[in-house]
Design an enzyme around this catalytic site. Structure first.
Site, PDB file in Angstrom:
ATOM      1  N   ILE A  88       0.851  -1.192   0.000  1.00  0.00           N
ATOM      2  CA  ILE A  88       0.000   0.000   0.000  1.00  0.00           C
ATOM      3  C   ILE A  88       0.887   1.243   0.000  1.00  0.00           C
ATOM      4  CG2 ILE A  88      -1.811   1.281   1.182  1.00  0.00           C
ATOM      5  CD1 ILE A  88      -2.798  -1.378   0.224  1.00  0.00           C
ATOM      6  N   SER A  90       1.889   4.835   0.896  1.00  0.00           N
ATOM      7  CA  SER A  90       1.552   5.477   2.164  1.00  0.00           C
ATOM      8  C   SER A  90       0.778   6.787   2.024  1.00  0.00           C
ATOM      9  CB  SER A  90       2.816   5.710   2.997  1.00  0.00           C
ATOM     10  OG  SER A  90       3.726   6.543   2.319  1.00  0.00           O
ATOM     11  N   CYS A 190      12.458   7.891   0.319  1.00  0.00           N
ATOM     12  CA  CYS A 190      11.270   7.540  -0.450  1.00  0.00           C
ATOM     13  C   CYS A 190      11.627   7.379  -1.924  1.00  0.00           C
ATOM     14  CB  CYS A 190      10.202   8.616  -0.277  1.00  0.00           C
ATOM     15  SG  CYS A 190       8.752   8.377  -1.334  1.00  0.00           S
ATOM     16  N   ASP A 197      13.634   8.500   5.169  1.00  0.00           N
ATOM     17  CA  ASP A 197      12.899   7.545   6.000  1.00  0.00           C
ATOM     18  C   ASP A 197      13.862   7.041   7.068  1.00  0.00           C
ATOM     19  OD1 ASP A 197      10.548   7.664   4.416  1.00  0.00           O
ATOM     20  OD2 ASP A 197      11.395   6.211   3.009  1.00  0.00           O
ATOM     21  N   GLY A 259       2.867  11.505   8.353  1.00  0.00           N
ATOM     22  CA  GLY A 259       1.463  11.639   7.998  1.00  0.00           C
ATOM     23  C   GLY A 259       0.547  10.798   8.865  1.00  0.00           C
TER      24      GLY A 259
END
EC number: 1.7.1.13
Length: 282
Positions: A88, A90, A190, A197, A259
């Site tokens: 998924i 993000s 990323c 990250d 987030g």
């Protein structure tokens, strides 16, 4: 740069683009990324993967309206199975969760079932969801990775480009050891936006002893590497299995949140059970 960084599948993602925030439920906001993008270059085939595991997500910014319009808040725990066709993305997950904000649901279980259904559809695989009331988690202690931290080494590093060269001849002796090594110096970027990250990583193995300096240099070489969290963990697992050839191996990374979400992937070929308590930077 990853070999698939410019793949056409990635061009369609909202990540790295200006987007509108919607506050009414919209499952179409979710976007998946094929796991095959990074598995194929590593020689990993879906029907013969050398590991099992999950991507564990923690949802800190989850809110909706009950049937009477009163806002509800929860912390969500999501586990996405390694066999799913997609991971998924993000940012799309964040946008999707925001779409719950002004949407009425009859009860908490309806929210959980909705999340489970939509995430499973996007991932094309098994997903489990649990929702927690805040008072269920209040007072929960900060966790830590069990194992020996390898970060406090007096070494000079001047190269931060990803390479597996450090793992060449990284094992020594014939004696079989069983140990758990930990580093808090994992930093990748990323795949799309190149935003940093930050993560902590736990490596548990049984086999010939791995040189800790070489392992740390290898992990630090991710500092300029651009890949999603899940892809980095699978790359690390695959590289250690290939170069160090342990009998048993588990790799678990817990990344800081962004987030309102944190991502914590683990991969193992043994009976590894991951701790799900958040670490000090989470």
């Amino acid at each position: 740069m990853s070999s698939y960084a410019n793949h056409q599948v990635l061009a369609g993602l909202t990540l790295g683009k200006s987007t509108d925030y919607r506050d009414t439920y919209d499952a179409s906001l979710l976007q998946g990324v094929p796991r095959s993008l990074n598995r194929d270059p590593l020689g990993l085939k879906a029907d013969n993967l050398p590991f099992h595991g999950t991507d564990i997500w923690t949802l800190y910014e989850l809110s909706w309206l009950n049937a009477k319009g009163l806002p509800q808040v929860a912390v969500g725990h999501v586990e996405l199975d390694y066999t799913s066709a997609n991971l998924i993305e993000s940012k799309s997950f964040k946008l999707y969760l925001n779409s719950f904000n002004q949407t009425r649901f009859n009860n908490w279980d309806e929210v959980r079932q909705t999340l489970e259904r939509d995430l499973s559809t996007c991932a094309q695989g098994k997903v489990s969801v649990a929702l927690y009331r805040l008072d269920e988690l209040e007072g929960q202690p900060i966790g830590h990775f069990n194992g020996t931290c390898i970060d406090d080494q007096d070494i000079t590093i001047d190269n931060y480009e990803f390479t597996t060269d450090y793992l060449e001849n990284a094992t020594s002796g014939e004696k079989v050891v069983e140990e758990t090594l930990v580093s808090h110096l994992l930093k990748s970027n990323c795949l799309i936006t190149h935003q940093p990250d930050w993560g902590s990583i736990q490596i548990q193995y049984r086999g010939r002893q791995i040189d800790r300096e070489k392992l740390l240099r290898y992990l630090v070489s991710f500092r300029h590497h651009n890949e999603f969290h899940e892809q980095c963990v699978e790359r690390i697992f695959n590289d250690l299995l290939r170069f160090c050839q342990p009998e048993k191996l588990s790799v678990y990374a817990r990344y800081t949140r962004r987030g309102g979400l944190d991502i914590n992937p683990w991969r193992s070929n043994s009976d590894f059970v991951p701790s799900t308590t958040r670490l000090v930077r989470q």
